[in-house]
Design a protein around this motif. Structure first.
Motif, short mmCIF file in Angstrom:
data_model
loop_
_atom_site.label_atom_id
_atom_site.label_comp_id
_atom_site.label_asym_id
_atom_site.label_seq_id
_atom_site.Cartn_x
_atom_site.Cartn_y
_atom_site.Cartn_z
N UNK A 348 36.12 71.20 -13.51
CA UNK A 348 34.84 71.82 -13.16
C UNK A 348 34.18 71.09 -11.99
N UNK A 349 34.90 71.00 -10.89
CA UNK A 349 34.39 70.42 -9.65
C UNK A 349 34.75 71.33 -8.49
N UNK A 350 34.19 71.04 -7.33
CA UNK A 350 34.53 71.80 -6.14
C UNK A 350 35.91 71.39 -5.64
N UNK A 351 36.72 72.33 -5.14
CA UNK A 351 37.96 71.95 -4.47
C UNK A 351 37.67 71.10 -3.24
N UNK A 352 38.66 70.37 -2.78
CA UNK A 352 38.46 69.50 -1.62
C UNK A 352 38.05 70.29 -0.39
N UNK A 353 38.51 71.52 -0.26
CA UNK A 353 38.04 72.40 0.81
C UNK A 353 37.50 73.66 0.14
N UNK A 354 36.21 73.67 -0.09
CA UNK A 354 35.56 74.69 -0.92
C UNK A 354 35.06 75.87 -0.12
N UNK A 355 34.52 76.84 -0.83
CA UNK A 355 33.90 77.99 -0.17
C UNK A 355 32.75 77.56 0.73
N UNK A 356 31.99 76.56 0.29
CA UNK A 356 30.89 76.04 1.13
C UNK A 356 31.43 75.45 2.41
N UNK A 357 32.57 74.76 2.34
CA UNK A 357 33.20 74.23 3.55
C UNK A 357 33.67 75.37 4.46
N UNK A 358 34.22 76.41 3.84
CA UNK A 358 34.64 77.57 4.63
C UNK A 358 33.47 78.24 5.31
N UNK A 359 32.35 78.37 4.60
CA UNK A 359 31.16 78.97 5.21
C UNK A 359 30.65 78.13 6.37
N UNK A 360 30.70 76.81 6.26
CA UNK A 360 30.24 75.94 7.35
C UNK A 360 31.03 76.22 8.62
N UNK A 361 32.34 76.41 8.50
CA UNK A 361 33.17 76.71 9.67
C UNK A 361 32.78 78.04 10.28
N UNK A 362 32.65 79.06 9.45
CA UNK A 362 32.26 80.39 9.95
C UNK A 362 30.91 80.32 10.66
N UNK A 363 29.98 79.57 10.08
CA UNK A 363 28.65 79.48 10.66
C UNK A 363 28.69 78.72 11.99
N UNK A 364 29.56 77.73 12.12
CA UNK A 364 29.69 77.01 13.38
C UNK A 364 30.22 77.92 14.48
N UNK A 365 31.17 78.77 14.14
CA UNK A 365 31.70 79.72 15.12
C UNK A 365 30.62 80.71 15.54
N UNK A 366 29.88 81.22 14.57
CA UNK A 366 28.80 82.14 14.89
C UNK A 366 27.70 81.46 15.70
N UNK A 367 27.49 80.16 15.49
CA UNK A 367 26.49 79.43 16.26
C UNK A 367 26.88 79.35 17.73
N UNK A 368 28.18 79.22 18.01
CA UNK A 368 28.65 79.25 19.40
C UNK A 368 28.27 80.58 20.04
N UNK A 369 28.51 81.67 19.33
CA UNK A 369 28.19 82.99 19.87
C UNK A 369 26.69 83.17 20.05
N UNK A 370 25.91 82.68 19.09
CA UNK A 370 24.47 82.83 19.16
C UNK A 370 23.87 82.01 20.30
N UNK A 371 24.34 80.78 20.48
CA UNK A 371 23.83 79.97 21.58
C UNK A 371 24.15 80.63 22.93
N UNK A 372 25.37 81.13 23.07
CA UNK A 372 25.70 81.82 24.32
C UNK A 372 24.83 83.05 24.52
N UNK A 373 24.63 83.82 23.47
CA UNK A 373 23.79 85.02 23.58
C UNK A 373 22.39 84.67 24.07
#
Length: 394
Positions: A348-373
């Motif tokens: 009952x713990x988070x995996x070493x690479x969890x959904x929250x970690x996955x969301x952080x990556x997606x959000x970083x990619x979207x932040x690149x697009x948002x800053x450029x916009x």
């Protein structure tokens, strides 16, 4: 999961797995979702379960009839399903592998697995297309206490805790910055950021902590990308723009992280990787290679009189032979990630690479697009916009 937890769970992974197996000898039921011609089965997310005596593959789903027949033969299954929802409803597996490399089906497949009662989900990277999709998945998983692990397989490499120990022991002196480059092949730029940069961003958050802000520029053939350059990317990533990316992230632990990718700038022998740059040396990580990391001692800004040599870093530390004979194969075949998911379910713990970690990556990619916009404006996390910002390009 914080770094201390990562160290503890990774170093003791074999012991933890043995203890869990002793507590519960019942085979866990695994179902695989693929889609031939639309992301297929990733890099082995289907066959890894054949190598694990603690699980039993009970079903596979593929909307492509010919692909389904091949998958059944490969996975030694008499029956397959054209509709993954039907498979999940009928078989009610405890673990579901969401295997397609294409992102556009990840949300629906994962939500269906959660709804059907799966306790663990192993999903191909990147996680999903937008922060709002990640938000939906995480909310559903949290409600039902489902463990989700992302297949950023190098995040599970046992050399990472050794590098973390080196940083704590001041091996690099002050850590000044983290630099990353994509593969920079024909996919260079925004596509490279998605498909390969996602691996790098994931490791950058391990060493740097959560991203705090981002400034970025997207270029198309040397000029700032415009609305006319926005298009649907391959592999189901959604809207993207630019065949060059230059991005800076400021991180929780104080150092900046840089990501750059220029189409056709890469070479097979170099480029794709990550460097930790400190006042006393550089640690270089080359993903999916062995050794994963090497140390170049010495101030990188003050060339010495004598030649410097790279020192391999194993799971036991710098300059020590790797004690795990098949470590590369265990990482690349997803054995370590899959077993960590099972341990996370039982502990009952988070995996070493969890959904929250996955969301952080997606959000970083979207932040690149948002800053450029916003013409290179600094944007902060969490992002206010949870959709793809390129849809709002003026």
């Amino acid at each position: 999961m914080n770094r201390r937890q990562f160290l503890a769970t990774t170093i003791a992974s074999s012991v933890a797995y043995a203890a869990c197996a002793a507590e519960d000898d019942r085979k866990l039921r695994v179902a695989v979702i693929g889609h031939t011609g639309h992301g297929d089965y990733g890099h082995g997310l289907d066959v890894v379960w054949l190598r694990m005596p603690e699980v039993e593959i009970v079903g596979v789903a593929d909307a492509d009839a010919a692909g389904l027949a091949k998958a059944q033969k490969k996975l030694k299954l008499e029956r397959g399903f054209a509709d993954y929802r039907q498979m999940l409803t009928e078989l009610k597996p405890e673990i579901v592998a969401v295997a397609p490399r294409h992102l556009d089906e990840h949300r629906d497949m994962t939500l269906a697995a959660i709804e059907a009662g799966a306790r663990g989900i192993y999903i191909e990277k990147p996680f999903c297309r937008t922060p709002v999709e990640a938000d939906e998945i995480i909310a559903a998983a949290d409600k039902r206490k489902v463990k989700i692990a992302i297949a950023h397989r190098n995040r599970y490499h046992p050399a990472l805790p050794a590098i973390e120990r080196m940083l704590k022991d001041n091996a690099l002196g002050q850590l000044l910055e983290i630099r990353m480059r994509g593969k920079e092949d024909l996919r260079g730029g925004a596509q490279d950021l998605w498909v390969l940069g996602a691996h790098l961003l994931n490791i950058a958050t391990f060493f740097g902590g959560a991203p705090q802000s981002c400034t970025a520029t997207l270029l198309q053939d040397g000029h700032p990308a415009t609305k006319a350059d926005v298009k649907d990317g391959t592999e189901g990533v959604g809207l993207l723009a630019g065949n060059a990316v230059h991005a800076r992230f400021d991180m929780e632990r104080g150092m900046p992280v840089f990501f750059d990718s220029i189409a056709k700038a890469g070479a097979k022998e170099a480029g794709f990787g990550l460097q930790l740059i400190g006042t006393k040396g550089i640690i270089d990580l080359r993903f999916d290679t062995e050794p994963l990391a090497q140390l170049l001692p010495g101030n990188p800004f003050a060339p010495g009189k004598e030649a410097r040599a790279w020192v391999p870093i194993s799971s036991a530390g710098p300059g020590v032979p790797e004690p795990i004979a098949d470590v590369k194969e265990q990482v690349s075949s997803h054995l370590l990630p899959a077993r960590d998911l099972i341990a996370a379910m039982r502990e009952d713990r988070a995996p070493l690479c969890s959904a929250a970690d996955g969301r952080a990556v997606v959000e970083m990619i979207m932040a690149v697009f948002e800053s450029h916009r916003l013409n290179g404006q600094r944007v902060t996390f969490p992002l206010a916009t949870r959709q793809n910002p390129l849809a709002q390009m003026a």
